[in-house]
Scaffold this motif. Structure first.
Motif, PDB file in Angstrom:
ATOM      1  N   UNK A 152      -4.662  13.983  -4.346  1.00  0.00           N
ATOM      2  CA  UNK A 152      -3.832  13.948  -3.349  1.00  0.00           C
ATOM      3  C   UNK A 152      -4.306  13.276  -1.987  1.00  0.00           C
ATOM      4  N   UNK A 153      -3.666  12.241  -1.347  1.00  0.00           N
ATOM      5  CA  UNK A 153      -3.829  11.450  -0.317  1.00  0.00           C
ATOM      6  C   UNK A 153      -4.622  10.092  -0.627  1.00  0.00           C
ATOM      7  N   UNK A 154      -4.900   9.729  -1.909  1.00  0.00           N
ATOM      8  CA  UNK A 154      -5.320   8.410  -2.369  1.00  0.00           C
ATOM      9  C   UNK A 154      -4.401   7.326  -1.672  1.00  0.00           C
ATOM     10  N   UNK A 155      -5.050   6.523  -1.146  1.00  0.00           N
ATOM     11  CA  UNK A 155      -4.364   5.244  -0.816  1.00  0.00           C
ATOM     12  C   UNK A 155      -4.450   4.213  -1.841  1.00  0.00           C
ATOM     13  N   UNK A 156      -3.232   3.674  -2.330  1.00  0.00           N
ATOM     14  CA  UNK A 156      -3.291   2.798  -3.602  1.00  0.00           C
ATOM     15  C   UNK A 156      -2.806   1.400  -2.970  1.00  0.00           C
ATOM     16  N   UNK A 157      -3.513   0.332  -3.106  1.00  0.00           N
ATOM     17  CA  UNK A 157      -3.053  -0.972  -3.042  1.00  0.00           C
ATOM     18  C   UNK A 157      -2.852  -1.618  -4.246  1.00  0.00           C
ATOM     19  N   UNK A 204      -8.487   3.745  -2.199  1.00  0.00           N
ATOM     20  CA  UNK A 204      -9.056   4.138  -1.060  1.00  0.00           C
ATOM     21  C   UNK A 204      -9.083   5.674  -1.113  1.00  0.00           C
ATOM     22  N   UNK A 205     -10.479   6.239  -1.467  1.00  0.00           N
ATOM     23  CA  UNK A 205     -10.239   7.777  -1.392  1.00  0.00           C
ATOM     24  C   UNK A 205     -11.408   8.428  -0.343  1.00  0.00           C
ATOM     25  N   UNK A 206     -11.020   8.975   0.657  1.00  0.00           N
ATOM     26  CA  UNK A 206     -11.914   9.515   1.520  1.00  0.00           C
ATOM     27  C   UNK A 206     -13.099   8.697   1.854  1.00  0.00           C
ATOM     28  N   UNK A 207     -12.778   7.477   2.492  1.00  0.00           N
ATOM     29  CA  UNK A 207     -13.863   6.721   2.969  1.00  0.00           C
ATOM     30  C   UNK A 207     -14.495   5.925   1.937  1.00  0.00           C
ATOM     31  N   UNK A 208     -14.077   6.154   0.816  1.00  0.00           N
ATOM     32  CA  UNK A 208     -14.828   5.185  -0.319  1.00  0.00           C
ATOM     33  C   UNK A 208     -13.735   4.446  -0.857  1.00  0.00           C
ATOM     34  N   UNK A 241       0.900  -1.261  -0.097  1.00  0.00           N
ATOM     35  CA  UNK A 241       0.024  -0.154  -0.022  1.00  0.00           C
ATOM     36  C   UNK A 241       0.996   1.103  -0.042  1.00  0.00           C
ATOM     37  N   UNK A 242       0.323   2.061  -0.892  1.00  0.00           N
ATOM     38  CA  UNK A 242       1.170   3.370  -0.951  1.00  0.00           C
ATOM     39  C   UNK A 242       0.057   4.665  -0.999  1.00  0.00           C
ATOM     40  N   UNK A 243       0.510   5.880  -0.836  1.00  0.00           N
ATOM     41  CA  UNK A 243      -0.172   7.116  -0.826  1.00  0.00           C
ATOM     42  C   UNK A 243       0.200   7.867  -1.936  1.00  0.00           C
ATOM     43  N   UNK A 244      -0.653   8.691  -2.365  1.00  0.00           N
ATOM     44  CA  UNK A 244      -0.240   9.899  -3.404  1.00  0.00           C
ATOM     45  C   UNK A 244       0.024  10.961  -2.602  1.00  0.00           C
TER      46      UNK A 244
END
Length: 589
Positions: free
Chosen positions: A268-273, A251-255, A220-223
């Motif tokens: 920005x802040x996107x969580x990439x799996x 995963x973006x803002x709880x969705x 998992x990484x973040x933008x």
């Protein structure tokens, strides 16, 4: 021997290795053989297409609709809920599992029974502390044993009986006639499975254990909100064609954005799996604008309504067999991303995109909610179950579906209607009463099995009409002499070996005319040999490819090929001894 007989023998001989050792579907192989025989004039159109008008074929089709009604209403789930419980002691655990399965399989197709039980057994095994691998293979074998109790038990019984009635209506059997042999065979087999079978299984890790920690196969990484990837598409960010891994979800803002497309824009802040190898983390470190995820909890451990984690067992008919996951465009075709592959109880290491799929592989997939229902009846997958998903609720019409099935059994058993007419009436009532929709009934029909049966009839007709069956029968008699006991054993062994490498329906239908010709030449009652064909075709314990339910449990149980030989070999021998001893007593020569 006439030329037509030689052609028939050559074509039929070629059919068996093609079904056993190629990825061609049995239905396609048999239909192709039928086209060859029809083109060469060995059979006429009425013989070639006779299987499509067989009473046995239609009975099987109507029974599929009845089974669909029970599955759609949650009828099997109802049995599971009230039966499994929390028994103490492994023998009681096995009894609580196997006895109901064998009983159900006497009246329902084995495949949906086992498919419904597998997810429940995996959860149940964790609750009661019994390893799943000690339960799943006995589950499959118990369903096979149950199929020998009645003519409804397996499609093979119905088809062979249909052939028998078409040949001589006076030989028609009652619904429970084979129970005189089937019940003792099932009892001996179940006792063996309860007391001996599990002890022969070495410790194996199943797919559930392999997949239990998502961190082992995801990265998992973040933008970076201030980095250059913000507002870029996945394609332009260079995240679409990574070598060691691929992007599964955002995963973006709880969705959640699942099954990410190349045009998806990053925020920005996107969580990439990402799914792939741990070495792929090095590759991600080189991507400017990505930073390690700062959240402790894995995204895959969170519950999102837009995402489902499912396990799917790859069928031997899957179009991706032998292909690499990346080359086959798996994600594009199915709308699902492969997170991990389990084979033989171990996760397949290395670059996930380079893995070539094999039959019985268990895939951990991330998919959207419609995936489960859309592909539950797909020929590409033998089993699709939601990981840690709740059991499907019991519908209020479950008891109605069961009542319809009981009515069908009673009508056929007491002789009020023929087996086919009773099944047809039951299928119609299931649809009219709303136990299943017309669409569900259509999806419930296993077209591969039905085409295999129909085409097998044509090949059997070719052997019969060309004289090849008579020639083969004389050869068999030459080996067996004039002793019907020796012939009975030879028939049983032949069909058992064939059904271990090809479908049981094809093995039974193609050998049927040879068996009948042998009995006629010997001048004895054909019934012992016909019943031997039914039981031998059901004795699919030796290999995982011998029967569909074996392949279904192969991956989730983490079994190896030798495990089936170890447990199934002795079971094959026990059931053969019981069946061969009882058949001549019930149906004398």
């Amino acid at each position: 021997m006439p030329l037509d007989a030689w052609i028939s023998l050559v074509v039929v001989t070629a059919v068996f290795p093609l079904m056993a050792f190629t990825r061609l579907g049995s239905d396609m192989v048999l239909m192709g053989a039928l086209v060859v025989l029809l083109t060469l004039g060995v059979v006429d159109p009425s013989q070639a297409l006779g299987g499509f008008s067989s009473t046995g074929l239609f009975t099987v089709a109507f029974m599929y609709v009845l089974v669909t009604a029970i599955r759609e209403t949650g009828g099997i789930d109802l049995i599971i809920r009230h039966v499994l419980g929390r028994p103490s002691g492994e023998a009681r655990v096995m009894s609580r599992l196997l006895l109901p399965v064998a009983s159900l399989s006497g009246f329902l197709n084995n495949t949906p029974v086992v498919a419904t039980y597998i997810p429940a057994v995996l959860s149940w095994s964790r609750r009661i502390g019994v390893p799943a691998h000690r339960l799943l293979m006995p589950l499959s074998f118990a369903s096979i044993l149950g199929g020998t109790i009645t003519l409804f038990g397996t499609s093979t019984n119905l088809v062979v009986h249909g052939l028998l009635v078409e040949r001589d209506p006076t030989l028609a059997m009652g619904l429970f006639d084979i129970a005189w042999v089937g019940v003792p065979v099932a009892i001996v087999g179940l006792i063996y499975l309860i007391l001996v079978g599990p002890a022969l299984l070495p410790a194996r890790r199943g797919a559930a254990e392999v997949f239990e920690n998502p961190r082992e196969f995801t990265i998992e990484m973040e933008v970076d909100p201030s980095g250059p990837l913000v507002d870029r598409t996945v394609e332009k960010a260079g995240l679409r064609h990574l070598q060691q891994l691929f992007l599964v979800e955002i995963e973006r803002e709880g969705n959640i954005v699942s099954v990410v497309g190349p045009g998806e824009r990053l925020k920005g802040g996107d969580r990439l799996v990402f799914a792939g190898t741990s070495e792929g983390a090095v590759e991600l470190q080189q991507v400017r604008g990505l930073i390690p995820s700062r959240q402790g909890e894995s995204s895959l451990e969170k519950d999102f309504t837009e995402r489902r984690l499912v396990e799917a067992v790859v069928s031997n008919q899957c179009q991706f067999i032998g292909q690499r996951i990346r080359d086959g465009h798996f994600r594009t075709l199915y709308g699902a991303s492969v997170l991990a592959v389990c084979r033989g109880g171990e996760r397949v290491p290395g670059n996930l995109g380079q893995v070539r799929l094999q039959p019985a592989d268990v895939l951990l997939l991330e998919a959207r909610p419609p995936f489960i229902e859309r592909h539950r009846q797909s020929r590409d997958f033998l089993l699709i179950s939601q990981v840690n998903g709740a059991a499907r609720p019991v519908h209020e019409k479950a008891w109605l579906a069961w009542s319809i099935l009981v009515g069908v059994v009673v009508l056929a058993a007491v002789g009020v209607m023929s087996i086919m007419n009773a099944a047809m009436l039951g299928a119609a009532l299931a649809v009219v009463s709303g136990c299943c929709t017309v669409g569900a009934a259509k999806r419930g029909l296993d077209t591969q099995v039905l085409l295999t049966i129909a085409a097998s009839f044509g090949l059997g007709a070719a052997l019969d009409s060309s004289g090849a069956a008579a020639v083969l029968a004389s050869g068999v008699l030459g080996l067996a002499g004039s002793n019907p006991w020796v012939l009975l054993v030879a028939v049983y062994v032949l069909v058992t070996l064939l059904t271990s490498v090809v479908t049981n329906n094809a093995a039974a239908v193609i050998t049927f005319p040879i068996v009948m010709a042998s009995a006629d030449s010997l001048g004895v009652n054909p019934m012992p040999f016909v019943v031997a064909v039914m039981f031998a075709a059901s004795a699919s314990f030796l290999t995982p490819i011998g029967y569909q339910t074996n392949l279904m449990v192969h991956g989730p149980g983490g079994y190896h090929f030798v495990d089936f030989l170890r447990v199934g070999g002795l079971l094959n021998l026990l059931t053969a001894v019981v069946a061969l001893a009882l058949i001549p007593l019930v149906w004398p020569f």
